[in-house]
Design a protein around this motif. Structure first.
Motif, PDB file in Angstrom:
ATOM      1  N   LYS A  94      -2.907  -0.582  -8.210  1.00 26.31           N
ATOM      2  CA  LYS A  94      -3.115  -1.737  -7.344  1.00 26.31           C
ATOM      3  C   LYS A  94      -3.164  -3.008  -8.197  1.00 26.31           C
ATOM      4  O   LYS A  94      -3.581  -2.975  -9.348  1.00 26.31           O
ATOM      5  N   SER A 121       3.834   1.425   1.844  1.00 25.39           N
ATOM      6  CA  SER A 121       2.814   0.385   1.730  1.00 25.39           C
ATOM      7  C   SER A 121       2.594  -0.293   3.085  1.00 25.39           C
ATOM      8  O   SER A 121       1.465  -0.611   3.462  1.00 25.39           O
ATOM      9  N   GLN A 130      -1.022   0.203   5.403  1.00 24.86           N
ATOM     10  CA  GLN A 130      -1.829  -1.012   5.319  1.00 24.86           C
ATOM     11  C   GLN A 130      -2.981  -1.039   6.337  1.00 24.86           C
ATOM     12  O   GLN A 130      -4.119  -1.360   6.005  1.00 24.86           O
ATOM     13  N   MET A 167      -1.137  -2.677  -3.101  1.00 27.58           N
ATOM     14  CA  MET A 167      -0.502  -1.547  -3.761  1.00 27.58           C
ATOM     15  C   MET A 167       0.722  -2.031  -4.542  1.00 27.58           C
ATOM     16  O   MET A 167       1.437  -2.917  -4.093  1.00 27.58           O
ATOM     17  N   ILE A 175       4.209  -2.210  -5.386  1.00 24.51           N
ATOM     18  CA  ILE A 175       5.463  -1.778  -4.746  1.00 24.51           C
ATOM     19  C   ILE A 175       6.668  -2.140  -5.603  1.00 24.51           C
ATOM     20  O   ILE A 175       7.805  -2.013  -5.177  1.00 24.51           O
TER      21      ILE A 175
END
Ligand code: ATP
Ligand code: ZN
Ligand code: MG
Ligand code: MG
Length: 467
Positions: free
Chosen positions: A31, A88, A92, A104, A106
């Motif tokens: 993260k 993601s 969410q 996160m 991505i």
């Protein structure tokens, strides 16, 4: 890779975890702070290296200190970016709001693939789902370093002091009465007491999963206290036995549950009930003055922890912090100074400041001389030890419980009859694992010193006076 096969499983401060709907696997993704969401703070190569470092640190360093049988290091995987983006978006809305200050990753497509420790494969889907209990035990000893400047640190444990700070700073509304020194004592009564308080106020130290789903955890910032009845509703079917089948009291169910958990924590880590009598190490290390456990209730003194138990191994590793942050900081500073005086990348690499976390790293910290000879090598070894101890203070234990009568007896009727006739609590087979073994960065040390000072001064200002 179909994103529909993956679902939100949980998250911590550093990573978000997704679980597969059928296979016993999870993906752990990094993260980032939300403000970096447009702009990843590291390149793909750096992200890959970071996760590879986590795997190496876990498999080469922590596993040798904590015991291989408890550790699953996993492997780095590269995922299609489109898959990660879709995931993601899909997860969410399931994320707790208070965790959404981070997003996160991505961008890199890198993740850590691990066995799903909340749905162990030994479980047969037709039978009662396994119960998995996650405990983040935190630091289990009081510092005895001569560098400790405030007397209170040798009397009240870090967790108990930190609780006051967390409530004062608004992170949690209520203080937890859990004290790690009780859990690590090896004394069954104190351990029971500690777990009861984890159940009462789990914060981020306690979770229960049933069949891979989290059924019990704290909701940070929310006012509603947890519903003990819903927990009992889940636990009751696992703890019905004997003639009390119909009216087993809630108290008995909870007591049995805690009992089984204590057994697993004191065991060698695998297998069923009972097991060998193991050598017990020392007295329960110490007692925290903030613990609400009544000292007079310790009947026959403390037995200490069996040397092959998960708690013993974690405590030993935590205790590699021999200097306390106050004694460690000057050594950290010595290393920093050396790196500034000789700013060649090769020095940083030779000292293995940011890895690689291999056998040589482990050897550096294990072969550290007891006396400070003023060298940078001594300082580095102490810093390495401290960082390893930090990881052990921050890891989680996962205990998986599978009702064991089901494994042997296929005939459901016979099992029920046997359980009915028995007056003993039902047997479980269990497996114990340790998770979340990331290396703590070298530069997090100054922050640790500041946090320590804040916690202690907050406690001295408010805590000691409170009931
Ligand atoms: P922390 O804030 O404690 O440092 P973190 O960000 O490092 O947490 P983890 O603790 O590794 O992340 O993972 C977050 C949560 O996901 C865990 O508390 C646990 O509930 C779940 N989890 C992590 N790894 C696994 C696994 N292998 N199997 C099942 N669940 C897992
Ligand atoms: Zn304490
Ligand atoms: Mg964690
Ligand atoms: Mg972590």
């Amino acid at each position: 890779m179909d994103e529909k096969d993956w679902k939100y499983h949980g998250e911590g401060n550093k990573s978000l975890v997704l679980s597969h709907v059928q296979l016993s696997r999870v993906l752990r993704l990094l993260k980032y702070p939300a403000e970096d969401s447009e702009n990843p703070p590291q390149t793909v190569e750096q992200a890959f290296r970071q996760i590879q470092n986590i795997v190496d640190f876990s498999s080469n360093v922590m596993s040798s200190l904590l015991g291989e049988k408890f550790i699953h290091s996993g492997e780095v995987v590269k995922l299609p970016l489109e898959f990660v983006r879709q995931l993601s978006i899909r997860v969410q809305h399931q994320r707790p709001a208070w965790r959404c200050d981070k997003v996160m990753d991505i961008y890199s497509g890198c993740a850590l693939c691990l066995p799903n420790l909340t749905s162990p494969v030994l479980h047969q889907p037709t039978h009662t789902p396994p119960l998995c209990i996650e405990i983040k035990p935190k630091c289990g000893f009081l510092p005895s370093s001569k560098h400790v400047s405030k007397d209170i640190k040798t009397k009240v444990c870090r967790f108990c002091m930190h609780q006051h700070y967390k409530v004062a700073s608004g992170k949690w509304r209520r203080r937890s009465l859990y004290c790690p020194l009780d859990l690590f004592s090896g004394n069954r009564q104190r351990m029971h007491f500690a777990i009861r308080h984890l159940i009462e106020e789990p914060q981020n130290n306690f979770k229960i999963f049933k069949g891979g789903q989290c059924i019990y955890s704290s909701k940070e910032g929310s006012d509603d206290s947890l519903d003990p009845n819903s927990l009992l509703h889940h636990l009751r079917p696992y703890f019905l036995y004997g003639n009390n089948r119909i009216n087993t009291t809630s108290k008995a169910v909870l007591n049995d549950f805690i009992q089984v958990l204590v057994n697993a924590l004191l065991s060698g880590g695998g297998g069923g009930d009972g097991g060998m009598v193991t050598e017990r190490q020392g007295e329960g290390r110490s007692f925290c003055e903030a613990s609400h456990f009544n000292k007079e209730r310790i009947r026959h003194g403390s037995q200490g922890l069996p040397s092959d138990s998960v708690l013993f191994r974690i405590l030993q590793t935590q205790m590699l912090d021999t200097q306390d942050i106050e004694g460690l900081y000057p050594l950290y500073h010595r290393v920093e100074q050396h790196l500034q005086d000789f700013p060649k990348e090769s020095i940083r690499t030779r000292l293995q400041i940011d890895g690689p976390y291999d056998e040589a790293f482990l050897e550096k910290l294990q072969k550290c001389p007891t006396e400070d000879d003023g060298s940078v090598e001594f300082a580095v070894a102490k810093v390495h030890q401290y960082r390893v101890a930090m990881t052990a203070k921050d890891c989680s234990i996962m205990v998986a419980l599978v009702p064991s009568s089901e494994k042997e007896e296929d005939d459901e009727g016979q099992r029920q009859l046997r359980d009915f006739l028995s007056s003993r609590p039902p047997a479980f087979s269990y497996s114990v694992s340790i998770l979340d073994l990331d290396p703590k960065p070298f530069d997090s040390i100054p922050r640790q010193l500041r946090l320590d000072q804040k916690i202690v001064s907050c406690y001295l200002r408010t805590g000691g006076a409170l009931p």
